[in-house]
Write a protein that holds these residues in place. Structure first.
Motif, PDB file in Angstrom:
ATOM      1  N   PRO A  14       0.876  -1.289   0.123  1.00  0.00           N
ATOM      2  CA  PRO A  14      -0.080   0.035   0.084  1.00  0.00           C
ATOM      3  C   PRO A  14       0.855   1.342  -0.013  1.00  0.00           C
ATOM      4  CG  PRO A  14      -0.879  -1.525   1.490  1.00  0.00           C
ATOM      5  CD  PRO A  14       0.243  -2.148   0.963  1.00  0.00           C
ATOM      6  N   GLU A  15       2.021   1.198   0.620  1.00  0.00           N
ATOM      7  CA  GLU A  15       3.043   2.328   0.691  1.00  0.00           C
ATOM      8  C   GLU A  15       3.753   2.545  -0.601  1.00  0.00           C
ATOM      9  OE1 GLU A  15       5.295   2.935   4.039  1.00  0.00           O
ATOM     10  OE2 GLU A  15       3.905   1.995   5.471  1.00  0.00           O
ATOM     11  N   LEU A  16       3.418   1.656  -1.601  1.00  0.00           N
ATOM     12  CA  LEU A  16       4.354   1.918  -2.936  1.00  0.00           C
ATOM     13  C   LEU A  16       3.423   2.400  -4.180  1.00  0.00           C
ATOM     14  CD1 LEU A  16       6.304  -1.488  -2.734  1.00  0.00           C
ATOM     15  CD2 LEU A  16       7.172   0.917  -2.639  1.00  0.00           C
ATOM     16  N   PRO A  17       3.924   3.093  -4.807  1.00  0.00           N
ATOM     17  CA  PRO A  17       3.037   3.724  -6.154  1.00  0.00           C
ATOM     18  C   PRO A  17       2.448   2.462  -6.962  1.00  0.00           C
ATOM     19  CG  PRO A  17       5.245   4.927  -5.985  1.00  0.00           C
ATOM     20  CD  PRO A  17       5.246   3.694  -5.230  1.00  0.00           C
ATOM     21  N   ALA A  18       1.373   2.631  -7.700  1.00  0.00           N
ATOM     22  CA  ALA A  18       0.778   1.725  -8.406  1.00  0.00           C
ATOM     23  C   ALA A  18       1.666   1.125  -9.735  1.00  0.00           C
ATOM     24  CB  ALA A  18      -0.525   2.387  -9.101  1.00  0.00           C
ATOM     25  N   SER A  19       1.372   0.181 -10.121  1.00  0.00           N
ATOM     26  CA  SER A  19       2.294  -0.377 -11.135  1.00  0.00           C
ATOM     27  C   SER A  19       1.798  -0.102 -12.362  1.00  0.00           C
ATOM     28  CB  SER A  19       2.413  -2.044 -11.022  1.00  0.00           C
ATOM     29  OG  SER A  19       0.878  -2.387 -11.426  1.00  0.00           O
ATOM     30  N   ALA A  20       2.703  -0.021 -13.628  1.00  0.00           N
ATOM     31  CA  ALA A  20       2.490   0.623 -14.826  1.00  0.00           C
ATOM     32  C   ALA A  20       1.194  -0.410 -15.251  1.00  0.00           C
ATOM     33  CB  ALA A  20       3.512   0.260 -15.588  1.00  0.00           C
ATOM     34  N   LEU A  21       1.273  -1.918 -14.985  1.00  0.00           N
ATOM     35  CA  LEU A  21       0.322  -2.721 -15.509  1.00  0.00           C
ATOM     36  C   LEU A  21      -1.108  -2.319 -14.962  1.00  0.00           C
ATOM     37  CD1 LEU A  21       1.940  -6.214 -15.414  1.00  0.00           C
ATOM     38  CD2 LEU A  21       0.971  -5.044 -17.321  1.00  0.00           C
ATOM     39  N   SER A  22      -1.094  -2.075 -13.696  1.00  0.00           N
ATOM     40  CA  SER A  22      -2.395  -1.847 -12.969  1.00  0.00           C
ATOM     41  C   SER A  22      -3.100  -0.294 -13.612  1.00  0.00           C
ATOM     42  CB  SER A  22      -2.273  -1.670 -11.334  1.00  0.00           C
ATOM     43  OG  SER A  22      -1.529  -0.530 -11.121  1.00  0.00           O
ATOM     44  N   CYS A  23      -2.215   0.377 -14.102  1.00  0.00           N
ATOM     45  CA  CYS A  23      -2.683   1.806 -14.830  1.00  0.00           C
ATOM     46  C   CYS A  23      -2.929   1.445 -16.314  1.00  0.00           C
ATOM     47  CB  CYS A  23      -1.605   2.823 -14.600  1.00  0.00           C
ATOM     48  SG  CYS A  23      -1.310   3.234 -13.067  1.00  0.00           S
ATOM     49  N   GLY A  24      -2.715   0.294 -16.918  1.00  0.00           N
ATOM     50  CA  GLY A  24      -3.152  -0.093 -18.121  1.00  0.00           C
ATOM     51  C   GLY A  24      -2.263  -0.199 -19.125  1.00  0.00           C
ATOM     52  N   ALA A  25      -0.727  -0.041 -18.903  1.00  0.00           N
ATOM     53  CA  ALA A  25       0.376  -0.561 -19.814  1.00  0.00           C
ATOM     54  C   ALA A  25       0.001  -1.431 -20.601  1.00  0.00           C
ATOM     55  CB  ALA A  25       1.316  -0.193 -19.168  1.00  0.00           C
ATOM     56  N   ASP A  26       0.421  -1.780 -21.738  1.00  0.00           N
ATOM     57  CA  ASP A  26       0.224  -2.950 -22.522  1.00  0.00           C
ATOM     58  C   ASP A  26       1.555  -3.929 -22.475  1.00  0.00           C
ATOM     59  OD1 ASP A  26      -2.208  -2.482 -23.993  1.00  0.00           O
ATOM     60  OD2 ASP A  26      -1.092  -0.534 -24.053  1.00  0.00           O
ATOM     61  N   GLY A  27       2.776  -3.202 -22.446  1.00  0.00           N
ATOM     62  CA  GLY A  27       3.759  -4.013 -22.427  1.00  0.00           C
ATOM     63  C   GLY A  27       4.920  -3.232 -21.361  1.00  0.00           C
ATOM     64  N   VAL A  28       5.423  -3.969 -20.181  1.00  0.00           N
ATOM     65  CA  VAL A  28       6.114  -3.465 -19.175  1.00  0.00           C
ATOM     66  C   VAL A  28       7.094  -4.143 -18.903  1.00  0.00           C
ATOM     67  CG1 VAL A  28       6.009  -2.880 -16.589  1.00  0.00           C
ATOM     68  CG2 VAL A  28       3.976  -2.571 -18.111  1.00  0.00           C
ATOM     69  N   VAL A  29       8.582  -3.463 -18.989  1.00  0.00           N
ATOM     70  CA  VAL A  29       9.868  -4.213 -18.718  1.00  0.00           C
ATOM     71  C   VAL A  29      10.229  -3.871 -17.255  1.00  0.00           C
ATOM     72  CG1 VAL A  29      12.366  -3.982 -19.351  1.00  0.00           C
ATOM     73  CG2 VAL A  29      10.626  -3.955 -21.018  1.00  0.00           C
ATOM     74  N   GLN A  30      10.803  -4.764 -16.549  1.00  0.00           N
ATOM     75  CA  GLN A  30      10.886  -4.391 -15.272  1.00  0.00           C
ATOM     76  C   GLN A  30      12.186  -5.108 -14.842  1.00  0.00           C
ATOM     77  OE1 GLN A  30       8.002  -6.422 -12.790  1.00  0.00           O
ATOM     78  NE2 GLN A  30       6.597  -4.426 -12.753  1.00  0.00           N
ATOM     79  N   SER A  31      13.282  -4.447 -14.203  1.00  0.00           N
ATOM     80  CA  SER A  31      14.470  -5.108 -13.753  1.00  0.00           C
ATOM     81  C   SER A  31      14.338  -5.768 -12.341  1.00  0.00           C
ATOM     82  CB  SER A  31      15.579  -3.921 -13.592  1.00  0.00           C
ATOM     83  OG  SER A  31      15.992  -3.580 -14.943  1.00  0.00           O
ATOM     84  N   THR A  32      14.104  -6.910 -12.402  1.00  0.00           N
ATOM     85  CA  THR A  32      13.810  -7.683 -11.060  1.00  0.00           C
ATOM     86  C   THR A  32      15.073  -7.737 -10.029  1.00  0.00           C
ATOM     87  OG1 THR A  32      12.515  -9.113 -12.489  1.00  0.00           O
ATOM     88  CG2 THR A  32      12.546  -9.632 -10.224  1.00  0.00           C
ATOM     89  N   HIS A  33      16.103  -7.423 -10.778  1.00  0.00           N
ATOM     90  CA  HIS A  33      17.419  -7.399  -9.963  1.00  0.00           C
ATOM     91  C   HIS A  33      17.847  -5.870  -9.138  1.00  0.00           C
ATOM     92  CE1 HIS A  33      20.054  -5.040 -12.645  1.00  0.00           C
ATOM     93  NE2 HIS A  33      19.255  -5.454 -13.542  1.00  0.00           N
TER      94      HIS A  33
END
Length: 548
Positions: free
Chosen positions: A223-242
């Motif tokens: 809850p203290e973190l901003p919303a993810s790009a996917l939850s905002c409707g983005a179609d393709g999202v790249v994340q550096s899991t590292h």
């Protein structure tokens, strides 16, 4: 799915391989580390003054899990077993319809997305101006034409965030044939805003929204973190899991949802830009990072957020060092009147001021603690050097700011050590603070006015987006270029890329028209001592331009 989330199928397959004791008649050549174990009984493996040639036990144990595509380990480029299951679990965890493991960092994901949407020569794509160099390389590989979108610049910090909804809407209307829109969120400083209005604009035009969310793999998971790009409707999202989660370096993911991306073509592009011999330890670390988050949920971040909170409380007692925060925080549940009008126009309150949804910098990653010397005595570079002398290594610094990166692995002890370091630094420079204590506002204002960021790399603020700029792998012939004094370059097209470094975001691209504002910015950065890549003239007295 809840039961399955406790499993890490790929990691467990590697454990099974390690415990099987099978003889290796396949690559890799180190044969599960056997090449080094065979040296343990040999003499003369260590020379005077040199370290032992035999790696540590921990490293040898890891080599036993460094396998290739054999029975039971699946194939990244045609997954049917444990890799397929691991990617399906990742999609469930991160809220995607489909997820792909990346062993070449977010770079591989950015390249693959652009090569997918740019499916014909000279495709137009709308791209945020200050993007990572991997995006530029993707444009070059695709032979695409980029329309650069100027990002919103936060007036308080002077830092660029992302393009406004108005800018994106205007560019979409000007170039309805564009293949997609690509933005970066959050930026390197953890700054961001609501992405939903931009996603709505893209989808109304039938364009996919691509997001380089390299620094936001943890977004939306607490809850203290901003919303993810996917939850905002983005179609393709790249994340550096590292970067912000727990995978090995180079471990990243590409998440997809919706019908606007050709997934068959995307798989082909991923096979083009990723190794045919991917690292199984890196992929297993992605599987484990997902499992940790899947099983523990928001509790994954409890200890890290406690460390951040302790640091911020302690920092409040050191008034010399200031913390970067949005002036107006993003509302979690904006009222109906704060919703953007059709097409993404800014919403305003009764007094005509922008609402939280409309503002350009409304969300800050709590794990990115961006601090600066409010006295203006130490630059960001100077403060980083002082911190490193006290055993604290920041993520990055610029002329003004220092980025301190916390994560789910941070501890209260880390926060205490950092606060002690800052306290020592403050006391060590007390004799320099007399003028600051007498005139704090005047000194801070002067420092802000002189702040020049190599992160921003913006053009003339009078325009919101550029004309299409063609990118190609074909080098520009020397006979088609000329060297012109930098003060006379305005109006010509550049024949070279001018890249202030760090962080390596091009200020000028080959083929782009040079504005007087760009010339002035290059000169200012050069005068401040910034280093540049790409310039033929290291002194930057001249620039290479294209002959008309």
């Amino acid at each position: 799915m809840k039961y399955r989330s406790y499993h890490a199928p790929l990691y467990e397959a590697l454990l099974h391989y390690q415990e099987s004791g099978n003889r290796s008649f396949h690559v890799p050549g180190h044969k599960n580390g056997q090449v080094y174990r065979g040296l343990s009984n040999k003499e003369n493996t260590k020379q005077p003054g040199c370290s032992d040639v035999i790696p540590t036990r921990a490293f040898l144990d890891m080599m036993q899990m460094d396998v290739t595509e054999i029975s039971g380990t699946d194939d990244l480029h045609h997954p049917e077993g444990v890799i397929l299951e691991a990617q399906q679990l990742a999609a469930d965890c991160f809220g995607a319809e489909e997820s792909f493991f990346l062993v070449g960092g977010s770079t591989a994901g950015n390249l693959a997305m652009l090569l997918t949407v740019c499916d014909e020569p000279q495709s137009i794509v709308l791209v945020q101006r200050n993007v990572h160099k991997s995006v530029i390389h993707g444009l070059m590989l695709a032979g695409a034409r980029a329309v650069f979108l100027e990002p919103y610049v936060d007036p308080s910090s002077g830092l660029a965030v992302m393009p406004s909804a108005e800018t994106v809407e205007a560019a979409v209307q000007a170039y309805p044939e564009a293949k997609g829109v690509l933005v970066t969120l959050p930026n390197y400083y953890g700054m961001g805003a609501d992405l939903t209005p931009i996603a709505d604009i893209c989808h109304a035009a039938g364009m996919p929204l691509l997001v380089d969310e390299a620094h936001g793999a943890h977004y939306g998971q607490h809850p203290e973190l901003p919303a993810s790009a996917l939850s905002c409707g983005a179609d393709g999202v790249v994340q550096s899991t590292h970067k912000m989660l727990s995978a090995f370096t180079m471990g990243a993911m590409l998440h997809i949802q919706g019908p606007l991306l050709n997934r068959s073509l995307l798989r082909q592009r991923l096979a083009m830009v990723q190794s045919s011999s991917p690292s199984y330890p890196v992929m297993a670390s992605l599987d484990l990072a997902r499992r940790l988050l899947h099983v523990q949920g928001a509790d994954t971040f409890t200890a890290g957020l406690a460390a951040v909170d302790a640091f911020k409380r302690g920092l409040a007692e050191l008034p010399r060092f200031q913390l970067l925060q949005p002036v107006q925080a993003l509302q979690q549940e904006p009222p109906a009147e704060a919703e953007p009008a059709a097409g993404g126009n800014r919403a305003t309150d009764a007094s005509g001021r922008p609402t939280a949804r409309a503002a350009g910098y409304t969300a800050q990653d709590p794990f990115k603690a961006v601090i600066y010397d409010g006295a203006g005595v130490l630059s960001g570079y100077g403060l980083q050097q002082q911190l490193e002398a006290h055993g604290c290594v920041p993520e990055m610094s610029d002329e003004r700011y220092v980025i301190l990166l916390f994560s789910l692995g941070s501890t209260l002890s880390d926060a205490e050590h950092l606060l002690q370091a800052l306290e020592h630094i403050s006391h060590a420079h007390e004799n320099e603070l007399g003028q600051w204590q007498d005139e704090p506002l005047k000194r801070a204002a002067k420092h802000a006015a002189n702040y020049i960021s190599t992160w921003n790399n913006l053009q003339d603020a009078s325009w919101a987006f550029s004309e299409p700029i063609l990118f190609s792998l074909q080098p520009i012939s020397e006979q088609d270029t000329a060297e012109v004094a930098i003060e006379d370059c305005a109006g010509y097209r550049s024949a070279e890329m001018i890249i202030p470094y760090p962080p390596g975001i091009p200020l000028l691209y080959a083929g782009e028209q040079i504005s007087s504002a760009t010339v002035q910015r290059i000169q200012l950065l050069s005068d401040e001592g910034a280093k540049f890549h790409g310039a033929a003239d290291d002194t930057l007295r001249t620039l290479k331009i294209m002959k008309e």
